[in-house]
Design a protein around this motif. Structure first.
Motif, short mmCIF file in Angstrom:
data_model
loop_
_atom_site.label_atom_id
_atom_site.label_comp_id
_atom_site.label_asym_id
_atom_site.label_seq_id
_atom_site.Cartn_x
_atom_site.Cartn_y
_atom_site.Cartn_z
N GLY A 130 0.79 -1.22 0.00
CA GLY A 130 0.00 0.00 0.00
C GLY A 130 0.82 1.27 0.00
O GLY A 130 0.27 2.36 -0.19
N ASN A 131 2.13 1.14 0.20
CA ASN A 131 3.00 2.32 0.22
C ASN A 131 4.21 2.06 -0.67
O ASN A 131 4.73 0.95 -0.73
N SER A 132 4.67 3.10 -1.37
CA SER A 132 5.91 2.98 -2.12
C SER A 132 7.07 2.89 -1.14
O SER A 132 7.04 3.49 -0.06
N SER A 148 2.08 -2.52 -4.62
CA SER A 148 1.03 -3.50 -4.92
C SER A 148 1.66 -4.82 -5.34
O SER A 148 2.55 -4.85 -6.21
N PHE A 149 1.15 -5.92 -4.75
CA PHE A 149 1.72 -7.24 -5.00
C PHE A 149 0.59 -8.26 -5.14
O PHE A 149 -0.54 -8.03 -4.71
N ILE A 150 0.93 -9.40 -5.75
CA ILE A 150 -0.04 -10.49 -5.89
C ILE A 150 0.56 -11.78 -5.35
O ILE A 150 1.77 -11.95 -5.32
N ASP A 151 -0.34 -12.71 -4.93
CA ASP A 151 0.11 -14.00 -4.40
C ASP A 151 0.26 -15.00 -5.55
O ASP A 151 0.01 -14.65 -6.72
N PRO A 152 0.66 -16.26 -5.27
CA PRO A 152 0.86 -17.23 -6.36
C PRO A 152 -0.37 -17.50 -7.21
O PRO A 152 -0.25 -17.97 -8.34
N ASN A 153 -1.57 -17.23 -6.68
CA ASN A 153 -2.79 -17.44 -7.44
C ASN A 153 -3.24 -16.21 -8.22
O ASN A 153 -4.31 -16.21 -8.84
N GLY A 159 -0.31 -6.88 3.38
CA GLY A 159 0.44 -7.21 4.59
C GLY A 159 1.92 -6.96 4.42
O GLY A 159 2.36 -6.19 3.54
N ASN A 160 2.72 -7.61 5.26
CA ASN A 160 4.17 -7.47 5.19
C ASN A 160 4.74 -8.24 4.00
O ASN A 160 4.28 -9.34 3.67
N LEU A 213 5.64 -14.02 -3.75
CA LEU A 213 4.85 -12.90 -4.27
C LEU A 213 5.47 -12.36 -5.53
O LEU A 213 6.66 -12.57 -5.81
N GLN A 214 4.67 -11.62 -6.30
CA GLN A 214 5.15 -10.94 -7.48
C GLN A 214 4.55 -9.54 -7.52
O GLN A 214 3.63 -9.21 -6.76
N LEU A 215 5.08 -8.71 -8.43
CA LEU A 215 4.55 -7.37 -8.62
C LEU A 215 3.16 -7.45 -9.25
O LEU A 215 2.91 -8.29 -10.12
N ALA A 216 2.26 -6.60 -8.82
CA ALA A 216 0.93 -6.54 -9.41
C ALA A 216 1.01 -5.93 -10.81
O ALA A 216 1.92 -5.15 -11.12
N ALA A 217 0.07 -6.30 -11.66
CA ALA A 217 0.02 -5.74 -13.01
C ALA A 217 -0.09 -4.22 -12.95
O ALA A 217 -0.83 -3.67 -12.13
N GLY A 218 0.65 -3.55 -13.81
CA GLY A 218 0.63 -2.09 -13.84
C GLY A 218 1.41 -1.43 -12.72
O GLY A 218 1.33 -0.21 -12.55
N GLN A 219 2.18 -2.22 -11.93
CA GLN A 219 2.96 -1.70 -10.82
C GLN A 219 4.43 -2.12 -10.97
O GLN A 219 4.95 -2.91 -10.17
#
Length: 587
Positions: A130-132, A148-153, A159-160, A213-219
């Motif tokens: 939620g924060n840069s 912004s991040f996404i989980d394996p799914n 969170g942290n 985790l990975q970077l969220a799309a567009g982030q």
């Protein structure tokens, strides 16, 4: 601009026992990578897995296609008769708590040595979604995240986020052993290229429960890497950017990085390894080094364009990928770094295969020879001898098959105190071995005479598949337990490997990790039995019985039996297997 490239030299060793169908699935590779993988061949592989401090990493899983083996307490592994593509072999190394390691090599005739260094995956910093935020290393390497991040799914994660950040510079002493894959990459059109490195980073992101985790799309994230001090006068203003495809083992071109001062900056949309490299067309090179008596010379150093030095194998051969269309220089040096041979080579045509040979002599070398006989005085026809030195890690161990009694090693020695050796012979026909012989070699040739294999081999693992001849695994057997799991394996000329919690059992030619065994994470107790079941593999049903598991220094006894589906043939065939083991516990 004067380029230097790392020639990835391949050690050769005779060893191990079994192999499985190891041909990679090339459907994705051929789409991304217009490369001739060559014919299918069988090769033997051995080597070591260490951490960045040079400490052995035991229990690491080394995979070449569907062939899998565990490193022993010395970090050593051995695979034999593994089916591979002649011009591209992708080796993966995994161990909990470390970044995955890998190597890519050419399966030239003979047996191949692979040495991989694993980087401990320790958390560099923890950030909050939620924060840069920006994570930095003392040398100026840094990553700026959007938050912004996404989980394996693919679901949003909140969170942290634990961040591991690692920078590898081209002048790093252990660059070759640490970098993933090789210098081989695919440009935007899929053409094979040789990469000249300007540095690389690895970023690993994990969530609160350890999930990747990975970077969220567009982030996208912004990465910054310092210019290596050895390249400050030649570093270009813009460098192509490459990501490592861990599925197929090649670097793929994705964007570029720009230089401002002594820092490169780029934007990336995902994380694993990112590499700053300039591409050149690709060629291959092999160098064979021999003594004046035309005997293969092991343990010498080969260097391309003043790059890192790596020892030649026990067949005297070094082979690997090099850039085309430019002149190169290679040197051969002994253990005291005395240059014995230099030669200007190239330029090579793109896609070409180039072979050279060199005859050298040095006072810092020795030939060790002798004869191995069984207890009846006959020449051993199915055995091996293992030569090692406490002062010179490059030949630990140097193994040679014995098929007619006689054996001979031509090897370099350490500059200081390098003439101390240990030699052990094995007679596999009669399951006997020699005592370990400790000796001081004398140059140029030391003959250890006749070695009699009369001592019984006290450790063994044996198994039988269907009505095939029984297989007996002897030499370099290990059983160990730690909080990370249970490991039982043979690293000799016959392969057996069982590990929990990775739940892999591999033996012989066809088991191919088809078993899932239910051993507890806690230390096993006598009488414990587990059943193997794989839902999508009907017919896999194996019982593993631990009959004795005592303290370190005592024997582990176990049996196993059941059925499994042999997927190395089409259609798959159900087979039966029975086996037993008597192995001294090391840990």
């Amino acid at each position: 601009m004067k380029n230097f490239y790392l020639l990835f030299l391949i050690f050769i060793l005779l060893g191990s026992c079994a192999g499985s169908d190891n041909i990679m699935d090339e459907s994705k590779s051929e789409t991304l990578f217009k490369y001739d993988y060559g014919s299918t061949v069988n090769r033997n592989f051995y080597g070591t897995v260490t951490d960045r401090s040079g400490n052995a990493v035991s229990g690491a899983v080394v995979s070449i296609g569907s062939s899998t083996v565990q490193t022993n307490d010395k970090g050593f592994f051995l695979l034999k008769n593994t089916s591979v593509k002649e011009k591209f072999v992708y080796v993966k190394v995994k161990k909990a708590g470390y970044i995955d390691g890998s190597d890519v090599l050419i399966a030239s005739p003979g047996n191949k040595r692979i040495d991989v260094m694993l980087v401990p995956a320790t958390t560099t910093a923890t950030i909050v979604t939620g924060n840069s935020s920006t994570i930095a290393l003392p040398n100026g390497t840094k990553v700026k995240f959007g938050g912004s991040f996404i989980d394996p799914n693919g679901n949003p994660y909140s969170g942290n986020v634990n961040v591991f950040l690692f920078h590898l510079k081209p002048s790093d002493t252990y660059y070759i052993q640490t970098q993933p894959g090789n210098i081989i990459g695919a440009d935007a059109a899929g053409n094979p290229v040789a990469l000249k490195s300007y540095g690389m980073i690895h970023v690993q992101l994990t969530g609160s429960t350890g999930q990747n985790l990975q970077l969220a799309a567009g982030q996208p994230a912004e990465i910054t890497m310092p210019v290596d001090g050895t390249q400050s006068s030649t570093a270009p203003d813009m460098v192509p950017l490459w990501s490592f495809d861990e599925e197929i083992g090649i670097w793929k071109q994705e964007g570029s990085a720009t230089k401002s001062g002594n820092l490169y900056t780029a934007m990336v949309s995902h994380f694993s390894w990112w590499h700053l490299s300039y591409p050149d067309p690709l060629a291959t090179l092999s160098v064979t080094v021999q003594t004046p008596a035309n005997q293969p010379f092991a343990g010498l150093f080969a260097v391309i364009n003043s790059s890192h030095a790596i020892a030649t194998d026990n067949m005297g051969v070094a082979a690997g990928f090099v850039p085309a269309n430019q002149p190169l220089v290679y040197h051969i040096a002994d253990g005291c770094y005395t240059v014995l041979h230099s030669q200007n080579i190239g330029p090579f045509a793109p896609g070409s295969t180039n072979a050279f040979s060199a005859t050298v002599s040095t006072p810092n070398a020795v030939i060790v020879e002798g004869t191995l006989k069984d207890c009846s005085g006959n020449d051993v026809t199915d055995g091996m001898v293992s030569l090692s030195s406490p002062n010179y890690g490059f030949i630990n161990p140097n193994v040679q098959l014995v098929t007619g009694g006689n054996f001979s090693f031509a090897t370099a020695v350490a500059c200081a105190g390098g003439y101390q050796f240990q030699l052990t012979g094995y007679d596999f026909t009669n399951s006997q071995q020699t005592p370990t012989v400790n000796f001081t070699a004398t140059a140029p040739t030391t003959n250890v005479g006749i070695l009699m294999a009369c001592n019984p081999v006290t450790e063994f693992i044996s198994y039988q598949i269907d009505s095939q001849a029984p297989v007996i695994c002897q030499g370099n057997l290990t059983a160990e337990w730690s909080p990370n799991g249970t490991f039982i394996y043979s690293q000799g000329l016959k392969i057996f490997s069982f590990t929990y919690p990775n739940a892999i059992l591999s033996t012989g030619l066809v088991l191919n990790s088809n078993f899932v065994l239910g051993l507890p994470a806690a230390s096993p107790t006598p009488g414990y039995a587990g059943i193997s079941v794989i839902a999508n593999q009907p017919g896999n049903n194996l019982t593993f019985q631990v009959n004795n598991w005592g303290p370190v220094g005592t024997y582990v006894d176990f049996t196993f039996s059941g059925t499994y589906m042999d997927t190395s043939v089409s259609p798959a065939v159900q087979r039966t297997i029975t086996g037993t083991g008597h192995v001294l516990r090391s840990y």
